[in-house]
Scaffold this active site. Structure first.
Site, short mmCIF file in Angstrom:
data_model
loop_
_atom_site.label_atom_id
_atom_site.label_comp_id
_atom_site.label_asym_id
_atom_site.label_seq_id
_atom_site.Cartn_x
_atom_site.Cartn_y
_atom_site.Cartn_z
CE1 TYR A 149 45.95 53.83 -25.58
CE2 TYR A 149 47.80 55.25 -25.01
CZ TYR A 149 47.01 54.14 -24.75
OH TYR A 149 47.29 53.34 -23.67
CE LYS A 164 48.03 51.27 -27.03
NZ LYS A 164 49.11 51.74 -26.14
#
Length: 298
Positions: free
Chosen positions: A138, A166
């Protein structure tokens, strides 16, 4: 059962966590919410992310949220818990808990207690990957102060530590550099308000905020965008963008929960230190949500 070979692909909703007036977790409402998202065509859910206020949960609450999500989704492969922690050993323990619960993958921030260098980032992800589940990195340089640049992502992928990222930087140019440096690393849309741009750049999924409130319209937008059906996607994107851009603001949890309440779902309050939206913010979210609902964008 969900038999997708890459369970982190598709629309994975970073679920908001319904709280009661006394700020206890409403697990029944959360189970209903997860089941509703799956029924609306979402591919899975991401509990215990920032939108799920994981930082404010006790260990018992955090573990129970994952178990509830797995049961409500009907297939653990649909569940990608956030396993962020200050310590790498703790992140690995949360990843192990996710594996024990039957989850298909996990989402992990880089070290965020300080501005970690590349060696520390690589060691952090390698430790979490030892739990045995696919790890999605992330990248949120705004909140963590650690930027997973394309070169570092390529190293993490070559290490065997991550399967996807992400991407929340908002810099859509990175999609092409990531594809050049790590062509087998899956790019996942990390911010709602760059969905169309990253879908056209080849994203394999969307870790999404606003499907919490508008699941069907959000799924339709994503499906059209990844199919490069601009005749369908562009009008939807323009109509939803006044809401989607809230996902990139500090008040995104409060905004999405308010939209959920307006749409007839259970959002509820947030735990401190998050405070309610200002009157002006709430009015803007309410107006945009009601407009979307009036246009049939549920």
């Amino acid at each position: 059962m969900n038999q997708r070979p890459h369970p982190w692909h598709g629309v994975m909703v970073a679920t908001a966590l319904p709280l009661r007036g006394d700020l206890t977790v409403d697990y029944d409402a959360y189970a209903e919410h997860v089941a509703r998202l799956v029924a609306a065509g979402c591919d899975g859910v991401v509990p215990n992310g920032s939108l799920g206020e994981y930082q404010t949960l006790t260990d018992d609450e955090r573990a129970r949220v994952v178990r509830v999500a797995v049961e409500a989704a009907g297939d653990g492969a649909r569940v990608m818990p956030g396993v962020a922690a200050y310590g790498s050993a703790e992140a690995r323990r949360w990843a192990e808990q996710a594996a024990e619960a039957g989850c298909g993958s996990v989402l992990l921030l880089p070290p965020n207690a300080y501005r970690a260098d590349a060696a520390a980032v690589r060691a952090h992800y390698a430790e979490a990957a030892r739990a045995g589940l696919p790890v999605v990195a992330y990248n949120n340089p705004f909140d963590t102060k650690v930027d997973l640049l394309p070169e570092l992502l390529a190293q993490l992928h070559a290490d065997g530590s991550v399967v996807a990222v992400k991407e929340f930087s908002g810099d859509v140019r990175r999609a092409y550099e990531i594809a050049e440096l790590a062509p087998d690393l899956d790019l996942l849309i990390g911010a709602d308000d760059v969905l169309l741009e990253l879908a056209l750049a080849g994203a394999a999924g969307w870790i999404a905020g606003y499907p919490n409130a508008l699941p069907a319209a959000s799924v339709a937008l994503y499906r059209a965008a990844v199919a490069h059906d601009l005749d369908t996607a562009l009008p939807l994107y323009r109509a939803l963008h006044p809401l989607l851009r809230w996902d990139s603001r500090p008040e995104f949890v409060q905004a999405i929960k308010l939209s959920m309440d307006i749409a007839g779902f259970r959002g509820g309050p947030c735990r401190p230190p998050r405070t309610p939206l200002t009157d002006a913010q709430a009015a803007a979210v309410r107006a945009a949500t009601e407009k979307a609902l009036a246009e049939g964008l549920a």
